[in-house]
Write a protein that holds these residues in place. Structure first.
Motif, PDB file in Angstrom:
ATOM      1  N   LEU A  60      -4.248   4.031   4.039  1.00  0.00           N
ATOM      2  CA  LEU A  60      -3.762   3.927   2.894  1.00  0.00           C
ATOM      3  C   LEU A  60      -4.695   3.007   1.728  1.00  0.00           C
ATOM      4  O   LEU A  60      -4.766   3.277   0.817  1.00  0.00           O
ATOM      5  CB  LEU A  60      -2.276   3.078   2.763  1.00  0.00           C
ATOM      6  CG  LEU A  60      -1.313   3.851   3.375  1.00  0.00           C
ATOM      7  CD1 LEU A  60      -0.159   3.267   3.554  1.00  0.00           C
ATOM      8  CD2 LEU A  60      -1.018   5.145   2.477  1.00  0.00           C
ATOM      9  N   GLN A  61      -5.758   2.198   2.460  1.00  0.00           N
ATOM     10  CA  GLN A  61      -6.515   1.590   1.717  1.00  0.00           C
ATOM     11  C   GLN A  61      -7.596   2.733   1.186  1.00  0.00           C
ATOM     12  O   GLN A  61      -8.065   2.469  -0.028  1.00  0.00           O
ATOM     13  CB  GLN A  61      -7.633   0.580   2.391  1.00  0.00           C
ATOM     14  CG  GLN A  61      -6.783  -0.773   2.424  1.00  0.00           C
ATOM     15  CD  GLN A  61      -7.296  -1.619   3.530  1.00  0.00           C
ATOM     16  OE1 GLN A  61      -7.971  -1.266   4.374  1.00  0.00           O
ATOM     17  NE2 GLN A  61      -7.256  -3.074   3.291  1.00  0.00           N
ATOM     18  N   GLY A  62      -7.930   3.544   1.974  1.00  0.00           N
ATOM     19  CA  GLY A  62      -8.852   4.758   1.372  1.00  0.00           C
ATOM     20  C   GLY A  62      -8.357   5.569   0.373  1.00  0.00           C
ATOM     21  O   GLY A  62      -8.956   5.938  -0.642  1.00  0.00           O
ATOM     22  N   LYS A  63      -6.864   5.840   0.258  1.00  0.00           N
ATOM     23  CA  LYS A  63      -6.285   6.366  -0.561  1.00  0.00           C
ATOM     24  C   LYS A  63      -6.415   5.672  -1.959  1.00  0.00           C
ATOM     25  O   LYS A  63      -6.295   6.190  -3.043  1.00  0.00           O
ATOM     26  CB  LYS A  63      -4.968   6.485  -0.218  1.00  0.00           C
ATOM     27  CG  LYS A  63      -4.604   8.108   0.564  1.00  0.00           C
ATOM     28  CD  LYS A  63      -3.266   8.281   1.125  1.00  0.00           C
ATOM     29  CE  LYS A  63      -2.726   9.236  -0.024  1.00  0.00           C
ATOM     30  NZ  LYS A  63      -1.317   9.571   0.629  1.00  0.00           N
ATOM     31  N   SER A  64      -6.078   4.341  -1.842  1.00  0.00           N
ATOM     32  CA  SER A  64      -5.738   3.694  -2.992  1.00  0.00           C
ATOM     33  C   SER A  64      -6.933   3.067  -3.800  1.00  0.00           C
ATOM     34  O   SER A  64      -7.000   2.642  -4.657  1.00  0.00           O
ATOM     35  CB  SER A  64      -5.014   2.326  -2.788  1.00  0.00           C
ATOM     36  OG  SER A  64      -5.672   1.371  -2.167  1.00  0.00           O
ATOM     37  N   GLY A  65      -8.216   3.174  -3.036  1.00  0.00           N
ATOM     38  CA  GLY A  65      -9.338   2.581  -3.611  1.00  0.00           C
ATOM     39  C   GLY A  65      -9.479   0.951  -3.957  1.00  0.00           C
ATOM     40  O   GLY A  65     -10.099   0.527  -4.280  1.00  0.00           O
ATOM     41  N   ASP A 100       9.173  -0.399  11.977  1.00  0.00           N
ATOM     42  CA  ASP A 100       9.225  -0.773  13.513  1.00  0.00           C
ATOM     43  C   ASP A 100       7.779  -0.665  14.038  1.00  0.00           C
ATOM     44  O   ASP A 100       7.780  -0.224  15.162  1.00  0.00           O
ATOM     45  CB  ASP A 100      10.259  -0.281  14.375  1.00  0.00           C
ATOM     46  CG  ASP A 100      10.400   1.163  14.306  1.00  0.00           C
ATOM     47  OD1 ASP A 100       9.595   2.020  13.532  1.00  0.00           O
ATOM     48  OD2 ASP A 100      10.875   1.554  15.279  1.00  0.00           O
ATOM     49  N   LEU A 101       6.655  -0.446  13.198  1.00  0.00           N
ATOM     50  CA  LEU A 101       5.487  -0.146  13.685  1.00  0.00           C
ATOM     51  C   LEU A 101       4.697  -1.179  14.565  1.00  0.00           C
ATOM     52  O   LEU A 101       5.090  -2.430  14.382  1.00  0.00           O
ATOM     53  CB  LEU A 101       4.381   0.069  12.515  1.00  0.00           C
ATOM     54  CG  LEU A 101       4.692   1.106  11.463  1.00  0.00           C
ATOM     55  CD1 LEU A 101       3.959   1.397  10.280  1.00  0.00           C
ATOM     56  CD2 LEU A 101       4.721   2.547  12.149  1.00  0.00           C
ATOM     57  N   THR A 102       3.825  -0.913  15.335  1.00  0.00           N
ATOM     58  CA  THR A 102       3.126  -1.783  16.339  1.00  0.00           C
ATOM     59  C   THR A 102       1.879  -2.320  15.412  1.00  0.00           C
ATOM     60  O   THR A 102       1.786  -1.814  14.384  1.00  0.00           O
ATOM     61  CB  THR A 102       2.689  -1.141  17.612  1.00  0.00           C
ATOM     62  OG1 THR A 102       1.512   0.023  17.095  1.00  0.00           O
ATOM     63  CG2 THR A 102       3.900  -0.615  18.456  1.00  0.00           C
ATOM     64  N   LYS A 103       1.362  -3.209  15.915  1.00  0.00           N
ATOM     65  CA  LYS A 103       0.256  -3.952  15.244  1.00  0.00           C
ATOM     66  C   LYS A 103      -1.101  -2.796  15.105  1.00  0.00           C
ATOM     67  O   LYS A 103      -1.536  -2.771  14.052  1.00  0.00           O
ATOM     68  CB  LYS A 103      -0.550  -5.086  16.060  1.00  0.00           C
ATOM     69  CG  LYS A 103       0.240  -6.439  15.741  1.00  0.00           C
ATOM     70  CD  LYS A 103      -0.387  -7.524  16.807  1.00  0.00           C
ATOM     71  CE  LYS A 103       0.433  -8.664  16.675  1.00  0.00           C
ATOM     72  NZ  LYS A 103      -0.256  -9.656  17.703  1.00  0.00           N
ATOM     73  N   ALA A 104      -1.195  -1.988  16.040  1.00  0.00           N
ATOM     74  CA  ALA A 104      -2.168  -0.907  16.291  1.00  0.00           C
ATOM     75  C   ALA A 104      -1.656   0.135  15.204  1.00  0.00           C
ATOM     76  O   ALA A 104      -2.588   0.596  14.309  1.00  0.00           O
ATOM     77  CB  ALA A 104      -2.236  -0.486  17.682  1.00  0.00           C
ATOM     78  N   GLU A 105      -0.495   0.700  15.151  1.00  0.00           N
ATOM     79  CA  GLU A 105      -0.070   1.759  14.320  1.00  0.00           C
ATOM     80  C   GLU A 105      -0.304   1.317  12.656  1.00  0.00           C
ATOM     81  O   GLU A 105      -0.667   1.969  11.879  1.00  0.00           O
ATOM     82  CB  GLU A 105       1.323   1.817  14.393  1.00  0.00           C
ATOM     83  CG  GLU A 105       1.553   2.656  15.772  1.00  0.00           C
ATOM     84  CD  GLU A 105       2.975   2.693  16.140  1.00  0.00           C
ATOM     85  OE1 GLU A 105       3.419   4.008  16.906  1.00  0.00           O
ATOM     86  OE2 GLU A 105       3.853   1.901  15.751  1.00  0.00           O
ATOM     87  N   ALA A 106       0.050   0.036  12.457  1.00  0.00           N
ATOM     88  CA  ALA A 106       0.224  -0.606  11.143  1.00  0.00           C
ATOM     89  C   ALA A 106      -1.286  -0.693  10.857  1.00  0.00           C
ATOM     90  O   ALA A 106      -1.840  -0.530   9.569  1.00  0.00           O
ATOM     91  CB  ALA A 106       0.970  -2.162  11.087  1.00  0.00           C
ATOM     92  N   SER A 107      -2.217  -1.080  11.532  1.00  0.00           N
ATOM     93  CA  SER A 107      -3.705  -1.211  11.208  1.00  0.00           C
ATOM     94  C   SER A 107      -4.335   0.298  10.675  1.00  0.00           C
ATOM     95  O   SER A 107      -4.997   0.531   9.927  1.00  0.00           O
ATOM     96  CB  SER A 107      -4.511  -1.816  12.371  1.00  0.00           C
ATOM     97  OG  SER A 107      -5.962  -1.834  12.103  1.00  0.00           O
ATOM     98  N   ARG A 108      -3.874   1.175  11.676  1.00  0.00           N
ATOM     99  CA  ARG A 108      -4.458   2.587  11.307  1.00  0.00           C
ATOM    100  C   ARG A 108      -3.827   3.033   9.721  1.00  0.00           C
ATOM    101  O   ARG A 108      -4.285   3.684   9.051  1.00  0.00           O
ATOM    102  CB  ARG A 108      -3.870   3.574  12.298  1.00  0.00           C
ATOM    103  CG  ARG A 108      -4.842   3.677  13.447  1.00  0.00           C
ATOM    104  CD  ARG A 108      -4.719   4.383  14.566  1.00  0.00           C
ATOM    105  NE  ARG A 108      -3.507   4.683  15.250  1.00  0.00           N
ATOM    106  CZ  ARG A 108      -3.079   3.882  16.401  1.00  0.00           C
ATOM    107  NH1 ARG A 108      -3.942   3.113  16.884  1.00  0.00           N
ATOM    108  NH2 ARG A 108      -1.855   3.902  16.777  1.00  0.00           N
ATOM    109  N   LEU A 114       1.024  -1.278  -0.015  1.00  0.00           N
ATOM    110  CA  LEU A 114       0.041  -0.132  -0.018  1.00  0.00           C
ATOM    111  C   LEU A 114       0.935   1.097  -0.055  1.00  0.00           C
ATOM    112  O   LEU A 114       0.686   2.130  -0.796  1.00  0.00           O
ATOM    113  CB  LEU A 114      -0.875  -0.062   1.288  1.00  0.00           C
ATOM    114  CG  LEU A 114      -2.192  -0.973   1.118  1.00  0.00           C
ATOM    115  CD1 LEU A 114      -2.718  -1.167   2.538  1.00  0.00           C
ATOM    116  CD2 LEU A 114      -3.088  -0.876   0.050  1.00  0.00           C
ATOM    117  N   ALA A 115       2.012   1.054   0.796  1.00  0.00           N
ATOM    118  CA  ALA A 115       2.754   2.508   0.836  1.00  0.00           C
ATOM    119  C   ALA A 115       3.511   2.581  -0.512  1.00  0.00           C
ATOM    120  O   ALA A 115       3.655   3.710  -0.916  1.00  0.00           O
ATOM    121  CB  ALA A 115       3.909   2.309   1.834  1.00  0.00           C
TER     122      ALA A 115
END
Length: 81
Positions: free
Chosen positions: A68-73, A55-63, A44-45
């Motif tokens: 990014l899903q919203g941006k990519s369609g 080094d993101l956490t699970k919660a940070e990655a989820s956000r 996505l990135a």
């Protein structure tokens, strides 16, 4: 307690099955992101032309995934059937 006695879930039902739980409320939200999150977030990135810390956490990655899903369609492609 042995593995045979181990329990999952909760004695009380969770509203909406917990599907809309804020990542900050996740029991494992502070753990490192999973390999699946890392792989999908990398995809996505790249599509969005963004760089994110590895080094993101699970919660940070989820956000970030949600954002990014919203941006990519990706969630809306092919849904007009």
């Amino acid at each position: 307690m042995s593995d045979d006695d181990a329990m999952l879930g909760s004695p009380e039902p969770e509203p909406q099955g917990g599907l809309d739980r804020d990542p900050d409320d996740w029991v494992t939200g502070n753990e490192p992101m999973t390999a699946a999150q890392r792989s999908y977030l990398d995809t996505l990135a790249r599509e969005a032309g963004e760089e994110l810390p590895a080094d993101l956490t699970k919660a940070e990655a989820s956000r970030h995934i949600d954002r990014l899903q919203g941006k990519s369609g990706r969630l809306t492609e092919g849904s007009d059937s």
